[in-house]
Design an enzyme around this catalytic site. Structure first.
Site, PDB file in Angstrom:
ATOM      1  N   GLY A 141       0.859  -1.188   0.000  1.00 20.76           N
ATOM      2  CA  GLY A 141       0.000   0.000   0.000  1.00 20.76           C
ATOM      3  C   GLY A 141       0.891   1.231   0.000  1.00 20.76           C
ATOM      4  O   GLY A 141       0.593   2.250   0.619  1.00 20.76           O
ATOM      5  N   ASP A 150       1.306  -1.787  -4.771  1.00 19.85           N
ATOM      6  CA  ASP A 150       0.019  -1.088  -4.631  1.00 19.85           C
ATOM      7  C   ASP A 150      -0.902  -1.549  -5.756  1.00 19.85           C
ATOM      8  O   ASP A 150      -0.495  -2.313  -6.639  1.00 19.85           O
ATOM      9  CB  ASP A 150       0.223   0.439  -4.667  1.00 19.85           C
ATOM     10  CG  ASP A 150      -0.835   1.174  -3.858  1.00 19.85           C
ATOM     11  OD1 ASP A 150      -2.020   1.087  -4.216  1.00 19.85           O
ATOM     12  OD2 ASP A 150      -0.482   1.829  -2.854  1.00 19.85           O
ATOM     13  N   ASP A 195      -3.004  -7.018  -5.598  1.00 19.49           N
ATOM     14  CA  ASP A 195      -4.020  -6.851  -4.572  1.00 19.49           C
ATOM     15  C   ASP A 195      -3.518  -7.506  -3.278  1.00 19.49           C
ATOM     16  O   ASP A 195      -3.291  -8.717  -3.249  1.00 19.49           O
ATOM     17  CB  ASP A 195      -5.305  -7.539  -5.078  1.00 19.49           C
ATOM     18  CG  ASP A 195      -6.439  -7.439  -4.070  1.00 19.49           C
ATOM     19  OD1 ASP A 195      -6.198  -6.960  -2.936  1.00 19.49           O
ATOM     20  OD2 ASP A 195      -7.562  -7.846  -4.411  1.00 19.49           O
ATOM     21  N   MET A 196      -3.342  -6.713  -2.256  1.00 21.43           N
ATOM     22  CA  MET A 196      -2.759  -7.241  -1.011  1.00 21.43           C
ATOM     23  C   MET A 196      -3.632  -8.308  -0.345  1.00 21.43           C
ATOM     24  O   MET A 196      -3.173  -9.025   0.532  1.00 21.43           O
ATOM     25  CB  MET A 196      -2.442  -6.111  -0.038  1.00 21.43           C
ATOM     26  CG  MET A 196      -3.624  -5.311   0.430  1.00 21.43           C
ATOM     27  SD  MET A 196      -3.043  -3.881   1.361  1.00 21.43           S
ATOM     28  CE  MET A 196      -4.522  -2.904   1.505  1.00 21.43           C
ATOM     29  N   HIS A 202      -5.571   1.103   9.361  1.00 23.27           N
ATOM     30  CA  HIS A 202      -6.485   1.748  10.323  1.00 23.27           C
ATOM     31  C   HIS A 202      -7.902   1.994   9.795  1.00 23.27           C
ATOM     32  O   HIS A 202      -8.819   2.147  10.584  1.00 23.27           O
ATOM     33  CB  HIS A 202      -5.855   3.025  10.922  1.00 23.27           C
ATOM     34  CG  HIS A 202      -6.008   4.240  10.082  1.00 23.27           C
ATOM     35  ND1 HIS A 202      -6.079   5.497  10.614  1.00 23.27           N
ATOM     36  CD2 HIS A 202      -6.103   4.381   8.755  1.00 23.27           C
ATOM     37  CE1 HIS A 202      -6.204   6.362   9.635  1.00 23.27           C
ATOM     38  NE2 HIS A 202      -6.218   5.722   8.507  1.00 23.27           N
TER      39      HIS A 202
HETATM   40  N1  SAH Z   1       1.163   3.741   2.801  1.00 22.98           N
HETATM   41  C1  SAH Z   1       0.994   5.007   2.169  1.00 22.98           C
HETATM   42  C2  SAH Z   1      -0.391   5.205   1.519  1.00 22.98           C
HETATM   43  C3  SAH Z   1      -1.526   4.793   2.383  1.00 22.98           C
HETATM   44  S1  SAH Z   1      -3.104   5.016   1.615  1.00 22.98           S
HETATM   45  C4  SAH Z   1       1.319   6.095   3.141  1.00 22.98           C
HETATM   46  O1  SAH Z   1       1.504   5.850   4.342  1.00 22.98           O
HETATM   47  O2  SAH Z   1       1.408   7.233   2.735  1.00 22.98           O
HETATM   48  C5  SAH Z   1      -3.537   3.318   1.395  1.00 22.98           C
HETATM   49  C6  SAH Z   1      -2.854   2.700   0.209  1.00 22.98           C
HETATM   50  O3  SAH Z   1      -3.285   1.343   0.089  1.00 22.98           O
HETATM   51  C7  SAH Z   1      -3.223   3.384  -1.096  1.00 22.98           C
HETATM   52  O4  SAH Z   1      -2.049   3.670  -1.799  1.00 22.98           O
HETATM   53  C8  SAH Z   1      -4.113   2.362  -1.796  1.00 22.98           C
HETATM   54  O5  SAH Z   1      -4.046   2.441  -3.212  1.00 22.98           O
HETATM   55  C9  SAH Z   1      -3.518   1.077  -1.291  1.00 22.98           C
HETATM   56  N2  SAH Z   1      -4.427  -0.074  -1.438  1.00 22.98           N
HETATM   57  C10 SAH Z   1      -5.760  -0.097  -1.190  1.00 22.98           C
HETATM   58  N3  SAH Z   1      -6.250  -1.336  -1.421  1.00 22.98           N
HETATM   59  C11 SAH Z   1      -5.212  -2.108  -1.835  1.00 22.98           C
HETATM   60  C12 SAH Z   1      -5.093  -3.474  -2.228  1.00 22.98           C
HETATM   61  N4  SAH Z   1      -6.155  -4.269  -2.219  1.00 22.98           N
HETATM   62  N5  SAH Z   1      -3.864  -3.926  -2.578  1.00 22.98           N
HETATM   63  C13 SAH Z   1      -2.780  -3.113  -2.585  1.00 22.98           C
HETATM   64  N6  SAH Z   1      -2.830  -1.803  -2.208  1.00 22.98           N
HETATM   65  C14 SAH Z   1      -4.030  -1.307  -1.847  1.00 22.98           C
END
Ligand code: SAH
Length: 360
Positions: free
Chosen positions: A202, A225, A242-243, A261
């Site tokens: 992410g 991501d 996809d995580m 969170h």
């Molecule tokens: N970690 C970063 C951004 C957090 S926002 C920071 O601290 O600044 C959450 C992130 O999770 C976003 O970039 C969003 O695109 C990603 N995300 C949401 N669902 C996801 C998924 N299923 N697989 C991978 N990434 C995902």
């Protein structure tokens, strides 16, 4: 509890002031918003020295008249009280305004600027749902969200004219993450020791991963991501996916703030299980490094009171906008154990966030 007359001490006046303070607290937020809208921190910064009230009013795009002088004087007075500015004598008659460490983070072009964050959080669309909390609590629908009650749509579907709202969020989060990660690299470097490969799950547009890779020279940091987020990002260290399904194999995983969170417990457990599959065991150095808020326990911890209050505010914010919560140590321990992890270690940093190392 009733108050007999002999309890009507002078203390009751302090009690009344306390209630008034809470009642009018939104004015602090709005004053901050106004100062940013007017660009006051940038104006004082470009002035290069203490700036008198009349110089400041001259530089603002507002009429320079008695009303403006009075308004800016009073706005600056409350912001000085809030720690945003200082005052120093510039000549026999006048004082001038100076920036503080706090307002340095409110300069628009500062790489760690908090301006986009403040502007976003104090937007009307985030304030309105706070008026829907009582309607929300009365609703029988467990899946309802105050934001949706206020606007008819959940947060990420809110503004059709802004399909990039998600991207805007990611960029705002990245600014905040940059601040936290920079402090972490300087003060808690040992957390990364012995790791050759990190996957930032992410990880957004990858600005933070680059900072990590640059600062910790031998580290390779992959940004993972959603495919549409990493599309167009420069550099070869981006992997789309996809995580909830698969995370690339690595020594350690970074789950920076804003990933767990706003997720339900079940979702967090799914993500953590995928993390566990991607890393070796503890003996071989495998770990998940989470940077997030750990809600302090006021009865057990002697944290700083302001940070504790801010965590509680963030928790209520999460309730209003996505019906989620900030988690305490016990909540997190349950998640880690349910995801099959054996051990964890929480390193509280100053301020709001902690580093949480989770070991398989
Ligand atoms: N970690 C970063 C951004 C957090 S926002 C920071 O601290 O600044 C959450 C992130 O999770 C976003 O970039 C969003 O695109 C990603 N995300 C949401 N669902 C996801 C998924 N299923 N697989 C991978 N990434 C995902």
């Amino acid at each position: 509890m009733t108050f007999p007359n002999d309890n009507m001490t002078r203390e009751m006046l302090v009690v009344e002031a306390h209630i008034w303070n809470h009642t009018f607290n939104y004015i602090n937020s709005m004053s901050l918003k106004r100062a940013i809208q007017l660009g006051i921190p940038d104006i004082i910064h470009s002035h290069g020295r203490a700036m008198t009230l009349s110089n400041l009013v001259d530089a603002l795009s507002i009429n320079n008249n008695a009303k403006s002088l009075d308004y800016i004087f009073r706005l600056m007075r409350i912001l000085i009280h809030g720690g945003f500015f200082n005052q120093t004598r510039v000549n026999d008659k006048e004082e001038g305004y100076l920036l503080t460490l706090v307002s340095c983070l409110l300069l628009k072009d500062e790489p760690l600027s908090q301006v986009p964050f403040v502007q976003m959080e104090l937007d009307k669309k985030f304030i309105d749902p706070c008026h829907s909390l009582s309607k929300w609590i009365k609703s029988d629908d467990d899946s309802s969200i105050p934001f949706e009650i206020a606007h008819g749509k959940p947060l990420f579907e809110y503004d059709e004219r802004q399909p990039n709202i998600n991207r805007q969020f990611i960029e705002i989060m990245a600014n905040d993450s940059l601040l936290v990660i920079s402090v972490m690299i300087k003060n808690y470097r040992e957390v990364f020791e012995g790791l050759k490969l990190l996957v930032d799950v992410g990880g957004g547009t990858g600005i933070v991963a680059k900072v990590i890779a640059d600062a910790l020279l031998e580290k390779n940091c992959i940004v993972f991501d959603l495919p549409h987020v990493i599309e167009g990002c420069e550099g070869s260290c981006h992997v789309g996916g996809d995580m909830f399904k698969f995370i690339p194999s690595t020594d350690a995983i970074l789950l920076r703030q804003w990933v767990l969170h706003d997720r339900s417990d079940e979702e967090c457990i799914k993500i953590l299980k995928k993390c566990k599959e991607a890393i070796p065991n503890k003996e071989k150095g495998g770990k998940v490094i989470i940077i997030d808020m750990v809600l302090m326990d006021r009865n057990l911890e002697k944290g700083d009171d302001k940070s504790y209050e801010t965590q509680l505010l963030c928790d209520m914010f999460m309730m209003a906008h996505v019906s989620r919560k900030e988690r305490n140590k016990q909540d997190l321990a349950k998640l880690f154990s349910r995801a099959g992890f054996r051990d964890y270690n929480i390193i509280p940093m100053l301020g709001l966030r902690s580093i949480i190392e989770v070991f398989p």
